[in-house]
Structures are given as C-alpha cells and as structure tokens.
Design a protein around this motif. Structure first.
Motif, short mmCIF file in Angstrom:
data_model
loop_
_atom_site.label_atom_id
_atom_site.label_comp_id
_atom_site.label_asym_id
_atom_site.label_seq_id
_atom_site.Cartn_x
_atom_site.Cartn_y
_atom_site.Cartn_z
N ALA A 14 0.94 -1.31 0.25
CA ALA A 14 -0.23 -0.08 0.01
C ALA A 14 0.88 1.37 0.08
O ALA A 14 0.43 2.32 -0.37
N ASN A 15 2.12 1.12 0.47
CA ASN A 15 2.95 2.34 0.55
C ASN A 15 4.25 2.51 -0.50
O ASN A 15 5.20 3.11 -0.28
N TYR A 16 3.94 1.48 -1.45
CA TYR A 16 5.04 1.53 -2.62
C TYR A 16 5.00 3.00 -3.10
O TYR A 16 6.33 3.56 -3.28
N ALA A 17 4.07 3.80 -3.41
CA ALA A 17 4.20 4.95 -4.23
C ALA A 17 4.81 6.01 -3.17
O ALA A 17 5.33 6.93 -3.98
N THR A 18 4.68 5.94 -1.91
CA THR A 18 4.89 6.83 -1.18
C THR A 18 6.47 6.69 -0.68
O THR A 18 6.93 7.63 -0.18
N GLY A 19 7.34 5.51 -1.01
CA GLY A 19 8.36 5.35 -0.62
C GLY A 19 8.59 4.78 0.80
O GLY A 19 9.59 4.84 1.08
#
Length: 152
Positions: A14-19
């Motif tokens: 779920a947090n791939y995009a935010t790094g």
C-alpha cells in the motif's frame, strides 16, 4: 506463517508509491527470513526502486531457501538434468520456482553488467531446460550480444 508478516507485506504494498514500503518489508524479513513471500516482495520492491544489488541479494536468498527443499546442490553450476528428472512429482512446483529464481539471478546480474555470471546461468538453464519453458534461451542470446558489443 509467522504472525504479522502478511500484514507487513500488505502495508508495504500500500505504501510503494510514497516510498514507505522498505521498513515494513525489512520488519517482515526479520520476522520470517525464510519466507519466500517476503523475499519475493523484497525483490520486487528493490527492483522497481532500481536498487538492483539489493534485489539480487533477496533473489539469491530465495534461491538458498528453495534449494534444500528440493535437494539441489549448493552451487547452481552443479545442478544436472538428473536432479530435475529424479525430483518427486510433489516438488515439481518448487523445482520450477528454483529455475525461475535462478533465471532472475541471471537477469539481475546481466543488468548489473556481470555478463560472465549471467551468461553462465543462462547457459545452465538452457542445458537443463531443452524445451526453453523457462525462457532463458533469448536472454542467453542477449547477454552474448551485449558481450560482443562491449568487446567490439
């Protein structure tokens, strides 16, 4: 499965995009260092972050986890056709996973410009998989072409 590991992998996804994915993945790894799900998630994360050396480490660790499950030799260079032929039918999925993981090790080495290592891996896979079901033949041709370009 170790408690909390799947939740950590889901949190990371779920947090791939935010790094913010690396910490949950590393926590999952510390909880379950032998989990192929964790190792595949780490590989995927590092690969998409273009951190190929770390992706390679996760993939090599996955190979080390799979290998004893199917009784393959420690060094991939020592794997023979007989290891695949003599594998019990119940372990054929793990044998295929081993071969695909080895292909991934070769692929990552190719992208890290370790062309001799990747060529050796792809040659071994072509030798073990005469029908090219794993798809290593095209990668072998590609790495040989790259080596020719580098030498030229």
């Amino acid at each position: 499965d170790v408690a909390g590991v799947n939740e950590l992998i889901a949190t990371a996804a779920a947090n791939y995009a935010t790094g913010e994915a690396e910490l949950p993945l590393l926590k999952a790894y510390f909880l379950a260092p032998q989990s192929l799900n964790v190792l595949v998630a780490l590989n995927r994360f590092y690969y998409y972050q273009h951190r190929l050396a770390e992706a390679l480490q996760a993939t090599q660790k996955a190979l080390a986890v799979i290998r004893p499950l199917i009784g393959f030799p420690e060094d991939w260079r020592d794997v023979q056709q007989s290891h695949i032929r003599d594998a019990p039918p119940v372990s054929l999925t793990q044998v295929r996973l081993y071969l695909l993981t080895l292909k991934s090790v070769g692929f990552l080495n190719m992208h890290l410009h370790h062309l001799d290592v990747s060529q050796g891996i792809f040659e071994k896979l072509v030798e073990l998989d005469s029908q090219d079901q794993i798809g290593a033949r095209g990668l072998l041709e590609l790495v040989v072409q790259r080596k020719t370009e580098v030498a030229g």
